[in-house]
Scaffold this active site. Structure first.
Site, PDB file in Angstrom:
ATOM      1  N   SER A   8       0.862  -1.174   0.000  1.00 40.31           N
ATOM      2  CA  SER A   8       0.000   0.000   0.000  1.00 40.31           C
ATOM      3  C   SER A   8       0.897   1.221   0.000  1.00 40.31           C
ATOM      4  O   SER A   8       1.877   1.289   0.753  1.00 40.31           O
ATOM      5  CB  SER A   8      -0.938  -0.001   1.208  1.00 40.31           C
ATOM      6  OG  SER A   8      -1.941   0.980   1.007  1.00 40.31           O
ATOM      7  N   GLU A   9       0.584   2.182  -0.855  1.00 42.10           N
ATOM      8  CA  GLU A   9       1.532   3.258  -1.145  1.00 42.10           C
ATOM      9  C   GLU A   9       1.750   4.220   0.021  1.00 42.10           C
ATOM     10  O   GLU A   9       2.656   5.048  -0.020  1.00 42.10           O
ATOM     11  CB  GLU A   9       1.138   4.016  -2.420  1.00 42.10           C
ATOM     12  CG  GLU A   9      -0.204   4.726  -2.359  1.00 42.10           C
ATOM     13  CD  GLU A   9      -1.333   3.880  -2.924  1.00 42.10           C
ATOM     14  OE1 GLU A   9      -1.265   2.635  -2.811  1.00 42.10           O
ATOM     15  OE2 GLU A   9      -2.297   4.461  -3.448  1.00 42.10           O
TER      16      GLU A   9
END
Lengths: 233, 219, 233, 219
Positions: free
Chosen positions: B46-47
């Protein structure tokens, strides 16, 4: 050893003035400098340019700054989930500069590390690239992006020592570690301020050299924005 | 019969290969994680700064310091790691993430994608989408084939402000699996019981139809 | 979880070929991938372009590669302390490209992070800047530098798990963490290979996504280059 | 009588201020650490990745994973931290390091410095010197006023290949403390019992001599 501890939050914010550019750590409500935001929202200062990944929610986080009309320009990547912010944006009370999140992160890191500018592919061929230099490397096209120039970075860490060394926790590291030292003055509130020597030099995420002032945050609500649970099998 | 969102996610899950680091966008892409077979060695990024995301936490076990890019509470699996946002997008930009799945408002036959802005409507921002589409070699768009008014979202040319150009390689919709090749949209698979003429009707851009178009296999 | 462990050092080096560009972690003899270097020195491959901060000493570290005449081009920052290297440099058997150390580091980090190029002040006004683009930002002059392109990164870490997550120790982090993932294939030898779950996700210096292959190094001499002691009071 | 290397280091130690992060180069600069008063809050950075360096280790207590940029074994003090080389030079480039002390072969009256290469002689490389001089706002050069042949190292214009331009602000030699200002070298202090004419004779570039030039206070 160089001591970075300040006795209270007012000393931590000394020198802040209306119209300054502030970087604020955090993503959504995760890892935001909530004590500093509260004091700023209740201060007499305003007209800030703020650089932050998001804009908080109506009554918490960065949202408090919009509620008190403290922000003139917002540089951010995603500005949903805050209706007062939306109102100010739609009525042009606030200027909004939208930036791809990775570019926003790298512009902070560049400021921290003394890199004035770099190339990134993000936004090539889109309106984000308008007016920016395009250059080809290895037959791929990139945009020139410059480091941010900010006056204050407001940071939240999990643990910190009096020398300003920081350790973050979980996904609360996000923009906090890369904004530390990216502004003229970096102020850090920590959940746990510990004596020097308590942190293993090997486990420090951000060395104290990037920190100007550190203090023990008074209270941390650490509100959850989007509580999502699995149901037990 | 066309697929629902879970059906689209299920089909996309078949694209995951052993050893893949995968970034799933908000919406249909998030559902993909539900259909990954446990034998498969994949990790979800997840960024906002985590690799090795697990399922959502049980009630009472949530942690304010553990969220995904949709701000949802998460858990991590053994082997997980946390990192700052510059490193996170460095993983993406540096092509260390193997597959990106994201939603779109429009995709066109040149591989351009629009998914962040509708002129005249409220703009919320691109988040990490521009970085993701500009960087990944392997981008799958998950979306409905048409919008709520029945207009095709597979365009000759995107009409909305772009998120990226020359990037989308594959689209999985409720009707079909479509690849983008030099000449346009190449029909690869049709959804169970969907006829080719339905896909033709729902596609605005050039649709190339090979002799045999197999039906998606969904379990 | 994705497993990065390979059973032995030969598997770790699979695909290496003569003429390739290699990045090698370490500074002086500190944090060098000593097991990988030994195997490479005894291999049939040669004509390498090597990127590393230094060149080792005559009979240890990178020095083994020069002793066995494996290197065609050396990209480095400081090439003292190795007489066989000097001989090859002076007789033009080896091409040497000297690069300011901070630029060398940032060119590795750029390759790792997908930044094709960046500006740095280091070397402006010197022969290092010759033929490079100069640009002014905030009235200061900078040089354009591009990311390295390498085939293999050979890395040494202190602890690592089967997922490729790495922890470095002391000043042995140096170029190791920024070369990891900066080449097409990254190979890591560790002092302690531990099961997944043993490393705190918060304490990981380099996430496994940057690592392609990891293995337990057979033996670590960890030689000291310049032993310096204080005398007891 | 002119100073020896320890005298130069002693004088430079007076330049350290409370709160300074300091990078000391190899040679005379390293000696500066020996003359820092314990009350002063300073930290030493070494560009290979450590902040908070302490004295050299006692025999038997050395650690191969703990070295400085001169490859010497070191110890750390409480509050120390380790980091990678990109971060280390980021500290330098980002002006977080307050003072850099380094040696030189030549310095000229425009603030240029040459300290890495003598044409025709063996070149060992610039190491971190070019990054340091290009970045620091506060650079002190520590060197002997003349070379072993008696030639001045304070030049009108450097003759050797440069390490950096427009960067040196202050020079401390065995004879004097000299600042670089727009018009040339400004004589600030003379070493104990050194006469001004000795400094004039040993300086090639323009030397500006104020009315009163105080003697260094060294005790």
């Amino acid at each position: 050893m160089i001591t970075k501890t300040v006795e209270n939050i007012s000393r931590a914010l000394e020198g802040i003035k209306s119209g300054m550019t502030l970087m604020l750590g955090g993503f959504g409500l995760c890892g935001i400098p909530e004590n500093l935001i509260k004091v700023l929202a209740n201060s007499t200062y305003s007209e800030f340019t703020c650089i932050s990944a998001n804009v908080g929610v109506d009554d918490y986080g960065l949202g408090l700054l919009f509620k008190e009309k403290k922000v003139k320009t917002m540089i951010s990547s995603y500005v949903g989930e805050n209706s007062e912010f939306e109102r100010q944006m739609l009525s042009n009370e606030i200027e909004v500069i939208l930036t791809p999140m990775g570019t926003l992160a790298e512009k902070c890191r560049a400021a921290q590390m003394g890199i004035p500018a770099f190339y990134t592919p993000a936004g090539f061929g889109t309106e984000i690239a308008e007016g920016k230099e395009i250059r080809t490397f290895q037959s791929k096209k990139y945009i020139l992006e410059e480091a941010y120039q900010a006056d204050f970075a407001l940071i939240k860490a999990w643990k910190g020592d009096h020398a300003g060394n920081l350790i973050f926790r979980g996904t609360a590291k996000n923009f906090n570690s890369i904004m530390t030292g990216a502004a003229k003055t970096t102020v850090v509130e920590v959940e746990k301020l510990v004596p020097v020597g308590m942190l293993d030099p090997n486990e420090i995420h951000t060395p104290g050299i990037f920190v100007d002032r550190i203090f023990q945050g008074e209270s941390f609500e650490k509100r959850i924005e989007n509580l999502t649970n699995s149901s037990p099998q | 019969m066309s697929l629902n969102k879970n059906g689209i996610a299920k089909r996309i899950a078949q694209e995951l290969q052993n050893g893949f680091y995968v970034n799933l966008g908000i919406g249909i892409p998030t559902l993909v994680a539900n259909y990954v077979t446990p034998e498969l060695e994949v990790e979800f990024q997840s960024e906002n700064g985590v690799l090795g995301m697990g399922p959502f936490p049980l009630a009472g076990e949530e942690d304010a310091d553990l969220i995904n890019a949709g701000k949802q509470t998460i858990t991590t699996l053994p082997g997980a790691s946390f990192f700052d946002s510059a490193t996170s997008f460095g993983m993406i930009r540096g092509k260390h993430v193997d597959l990106t799945v994201l939603g779109a408002m429009e995709v066109d036959q040149t591989g351009a994608i629009a998914n962040w802005k509708i002129p005249g409507k409220l703009v919320k921002g691109m988040g990490g989408a521009m970085d993701l589409v500009a960087s990944a070699d392997n981008i799958i768009v998950a979306m409905m084939h048409t919008d709520r008014h029945g207009n095709s979202k597979l365009k000759t040319k995107c009409s909305l402000p772009l998120t990226g150009v020359d990037c989308v390689k594959r689209i999985v919709t409720n009707l079909a699996v479509i690849d983008i090749i030099e000449d346009g949209f190449l029909l690869k698979e049709r959804a169970p019981n969907v006829e080719i003429h339905q896909i033709v009707k729902a596609t605005e851009g050039v649709l190339i139809i090979p002799e045999n178009v197999k039906e998606m296999e969904l379990n």
